[in-house]
Design an enzyme around this catalytic site. Structure first.
Site, PDB file in Angstrom:
ATOM      1  N   ALA A 255       0.822  -1.222   0.000  1.00 44.02           N
ATOM      2  CA  ALA A 255       0.000   0.000   0.000  1.00 44.02           C
ATOM      3  C   ALA A 255       0.851   1.264   0.000  1.00 44.02           C
ATOM      4  CB  ALA A 255      -0.932  -0.005   1.206  1.00 44.02           C
ATOM      5  N   ASP A 277      -1.190  -5.575   2.450  1.00 46.50           N
ATOM      6  CA  ASP A 277      -0.935  -4.603   3.507  1.00 46.50           C
ATOM      7  C   ASP A 277      -1.531  -5.146   4.791  1.00 46.50           C
ATOM      8  OD1 ASP A 277       0.034  -1.634   3.943  1.00 46.50           O
ATOM      9  OD2 ASP A 277      -1.768  -1.898   5.154  1.00 46.50           O
ATOM     10  N   ASP A 321       9.313  -3.953   0.232  1.00 44.36           N
ATOM     11  CA  ASP A 321       9.497  -2.523   0.465  1.00 44.36           C
ATOM     12  C   ASP A 321       9.006  -2.212   1.875  1.00 44.36           C
ATOM     13  OD1 ASP A 321      10.152   0.157  -0.507  1.00 44.36           O
ATOM     14  OD2 ASP A 321       8.005   0.535  -0.341  1.00 44.36           O
ATOM     15  N   CYS A 375      12.642   3.834   1.719  1.00 44.40           N
ATOM     16  CA  CYS A 375      12.733   5.227   1.279  1.00 44.40           C
ATOM     17  C   CYS A 375      13.405   6.056   2.367  1.00 44.40           C
ATOM     18  CB  CYS A 375      11.355   5.798   0.925  1.00 44.40           C
ATOM     19  SG  CYS A 375      10.167   5.800   2.277  1.00 44.40           S
TER      20      CYS A 375
END
Length: 432
Positions: A255, A277, A321, A375
């Site tokens: 998500a 998710d 991720d 990130c």
């Protein structure tokens, strides 16, 4: 109707009180004021984001001239002072007298007794030549000292300064064209109808920056499913997964679904992507996004990525991720740098990240690919996780990333030509 500065003040107070996401709060507020001119919208956005980005520097100035501690000041007064000092320091289009006079007006509206206090501080700052109360990287780039120290240690001075520079100012709106459903010429034509120019990324296929773009989600091309909003680094990550038509892909922390969408488009919407998710409302975002884009290969659902699920299939590609501290996207979400008070506050992340990576590796078929990404810019969440995984899992080996010379890569402003956010990825192949 409220003035642009009144609107900005209300926004800043709301974000400070509710810890709202800066971008969401701004979009929601501007949508309520349809009568605002483009000039006023740009002014509000610039002042609003600027005050949030430069809070450390602005507060240092206030602390120098105020006889009361920052945290003892009335919230509205504090934000008015921040706005005034920001205009004096960083907005050349605003004359000094206008910055002071408009700040005093705001004080009279919100806290009459503080108007003289606001006037005195701003005029004292001007008389002293608008000098910062010190000279260091933390004040210059308005970044917490502990974070400056960490980046200097992890990446060296040149890269650390480039990261600090990139954390200020507004990054471009970057999108991924849905070329498995539309021709590029048709997408460009649709964008042009809304006055939007799209500039292609020089390295990443189907990646474009949109010029003159406010909220991309309001564009007709977006509503027709011609693109989704996604930073260049994220698109590069999805590309590095290397998915092929007909393969099975697991996206364990998907998500809102951007990487799954890009992977599906790379696969020409032929194959199977299972996107998960932890929360049902966020899994619905994936489903809704795939529907808007017309992508049939994506099935979204809920799953705890830390817990192995035997009913899930073995996959050709697994994208991992993981949740992270987000220090690579401060340029888009400046409030992130205030979420942590010291480096110790980040220690929670590597524990969860490694647990998710270890669990995810069990879904990779022999010869398959596992891609780990974040990130953030923090070696403890990035390089050290990848190195630990290889050391403790002999059935995997590092797999060279196509755009880099190693199996792992840190994307920073000084180290790449992609024009994306701060990012990390590491690619592994299962050999047994």
């Amino acid at each position: 109707m409220q003035t642009p500065r009144e609107i900005c003040l209300g926004l800043l107070v709301k974000v400070e009180k509710n810890s709202s996401f800066s971008s969401v709060a701004l979009d929601n507020t501007l949508s309520k004021y349809s009568g605002l001119s483009d000039v006023d919208r740009r002014f509000i956005s610039a002042l609003y984001y600027g005050v949030i980005e430069r809070r450390i520097t602005l507060d240092a100035v206030i602390a120098k001239y105020s006889n009361r501690p920052i945290d003892k000041l009335n919230l509205e007064v504090r934000e008015i002072l921040r706005m005034g000092i920001y205009q004096l320091l960083y907005m050349d289009s605003v004359p000094d007298n206008a910055a002071v006079d408009e700040s005093v007006k705001l004080a009279k509206i919100n806290n009459q007794s503080a108007s003289g206090f606001v006037n005195a501080i701003l005029r004292s700052f001007i008389r002293d030549g608008k000098k910062l109360p010190g000279s260091n990287l933390s004040l210059e780039y308005s970044c917490p000292q502990w974070l400056v120290d960490m980046w200097l240690r992890d990446y060296g001075e040149e890269i650390a300064i480039s990261i600090l520079k990139s954390s200020l100012g507004r990054p471009p709106t970057t999108v991924r064209f849905n070329t498995c459903k539309f021709e590029i010429a048709d997408i460009l034509s649709e964008l042009a109808l809304d006055g939007i120019e799209a500039v292609p990324n020089e390295v990443i296929k189907d990646c474009y920056n949109l010029k003159n773009c406010g909220s991309a989600e309001k564009l007709s091309a977006y509503k027709r499913g011609m693109f989704h909003v996604q930073d260049a680094s994220c698109q590069l990550c999805a590309t590095e997964l290397g998915a092929k038509e007909g393969e099975t892909v697991l996206d364990v922390c998907s998500a809102p679904g951007g990487k799954s969408f890009t992977v599906a488009e790379i696969m020409n919407d032929m194959g199977r992507i299972l996107a998960f998710d932890l929360h049902a409302n966020r899994a619905k975002l994936i489903t809704d996004g795939a529907k808007r884009l017309g992508l049939c290969t994506i099935s979204a659902g809920t799953n705890n990525a830390k817990v192995y699920k035997s009913e899930l299939p073995m996959a050709d590609r697994v994208l991992c991720d993981v949740p992270c501290s987000g220090l690579g996207v401060i340029g888009r979400k400046p409030e992130i740098k205030y979420n942590y008070s010291c480096e110790d506050d980040l220690k929670q992340f590597p524990i969860v990240q490694y647990e998710i990576l270890k669990t995810s590796s069990q879904y990779v078929r022999p010869g398959g690919t596992l891609l780990y990404s974040t990130c953030t810019l923090n070696r403890a969440e990035n390089d050290l996780i990848a190195e630990k995984f290889l050391k403790e899992n002999p059935s995997f080996e590092g797999c060279k990333l196509s755009c880099f010379g190693d199996y792992k890569a840190t994307i920073t402003p000084a180290s790449c030509q992609f024009g994306g956010d701060g990012f990390f990825m590491a690619k592994f192949s299962r050999i047994g």
